[in-house]
Scaffold this active site. Structure first.
Site, PDB file in Angstrom:
ATOM      1  N   ALA A 189    -122.834   1.603 -31.634  1.00 31.94           N
ATOM      2  CA  ALA A 189    -121.972   0.916 -32.271  1.00 31.94           C
ATOM      3  C   ALA A 189    -121.323   0.008 -31.108  1.00 31.94           C
ATOM      4  CB  ALA A 189    -120.961   1.186 -32.967  1.00 31.94           C
ATOM      5  N   ASN A 190    -120.560  -0.789 -31.486  1.00 32.78           N
ATOM      6  CA  ASN A 190    -119.877  -2.027 -30.023  1.00 32.78           C
ATOM      7  C   ASN A 190    -118.578  -0.727 -30.048  1.00 32.78           C
ATOM      8  OD1 ASN A 190    -121.983  -3.347 -29.849  1.00 32.78           O
ATOM      9  ND2 ASN A 190    -120.623  -4.873 -29.691  1.00 32.78           N
ATOM     10  N   ARG A 191    -117.861  -1.190 -29.081  1.00 32.16           N
ATOM     11  CA  ARG A 191    -116.109  -0.134 -29.701  1.00 32.16           C
ATOM     12  C   ARG A 191    -115.452  -1.317 -29.884  1.00 32.16           C
ATOM     13  NH1 ARG A 191    -115.640   4.540 -25.311  1.00 32.16           N
ATOM     14  NH2 ARG A 191    -117.090   4.072 -23.734  1.00 32.16           N
TER      15      ARG A 191
END
Ligand code: C5P
Length: 220
Positions: free
Chosen positions: A29-31
């Site tokens: 995932a991305n932050r």
């Protein structure tokens, strides 16, 4: 629904990260806290818009007064956005994972003692913003994207606006030194066909209210 200049208008907002499964227990995932997208959805609803809030698994709770569509992956997010159309405007504040694992494992990938780590293969995810901005039929009148940059913010964001085919880009500098990512404040530059306009540093809810007011103005 509140009374206001966006009464009768429908706006789709994406927010939060997407999660791309590797196996039943792991993902990439991305932050993204989801704070800015949540504030934008709340501000649009506050001006009377009917808001469809398509959100990945975020840290902050979704606002009241909107239709919440929870999703996990980028492909689910794209499908949810398409299902929410037609809309007058769409704001893409989500931090979508650029890649997903090519072949998701149905069973947990086991650690092999002394063995090599798994070699994950990735494939590109759909670009939701570009897909909607480039639709020939049913394109929202106003399509707004975000650009999180760490250098040359205005140049990169201006190029991104052209590449994605959207109307506006809200660009910000997410270098660690700015404290913007995950923080309470944001400092953004709004890029439109008329050029770049840098707003002073302010709280994310205030950025959201200013953007919502501009959207109301643009929709007339
Ligand atoms: O290309 P980049 O990820 O920097 O673009 C950011 C903008 O594009 C944001 O508005 C983001 O929500 C959107 N985006 C998207 N789908 C992707 C990647 C980015 O909607 N797969």
């Amino acid at each position: 629904v509140a009374d206001g200049p966006l009464k009768g208008r429908r706006v789709v907002v994406t927010s939060g990260p997407t999660q791309e499964p590797i196996d039943p227990v792991r993902y990439i995932a991305n932050r993204s806290s989801g704070a800015q997208g949540t504030a934008i959805a709340a501000a649009l609803a506050g001006l009377g818009a009917e808001v469809v809030f398509v959100t990945g698994p975020a840290d902050v709770a979704p606002p009241g007064g909107v239709t919440v569509v929870p999703v996990e992956s980028a492909r689910e997010m794209l499908a949810a956005v398409e299902a929410a159309l037609p809309a007058d405007a769409a704001v893409f504040a989500a931090a979508v994972a650029d890649w997903r694992v090519a072949e998701q494992s149905g069973a947990k990938i086991k650690k092999q003692p002394g063995g090599a780590p798994p070699a994950l293969q990735f494939v590109e995810n759909p670009d939701i913003l570009a897909a909607i901005a480039r639709r020939s039929a049913g394109r929202p009148a106003l399509v707004v994207g975000f650009a999180a940059e760490t250098d040359d913010v205005i140049a990169h964001a201006t190029a991104k606006r052209a590449r994605k085919g959207c109307d506006w880009i809200v660009a910000n500098d997410v270098s660690p030194a700015t404290g913007i990512m995950g923080g309470a404040e944001n400092e953004v530059t709004l890029i439109t066909a008329d050029g770049a306009e840098t707003w002073p540093r302010m709280g994310k809810p205030e950025v959201a209210r200013r953007l919502a007011a501009r959207i109301a103005e643009a929709l007339g």
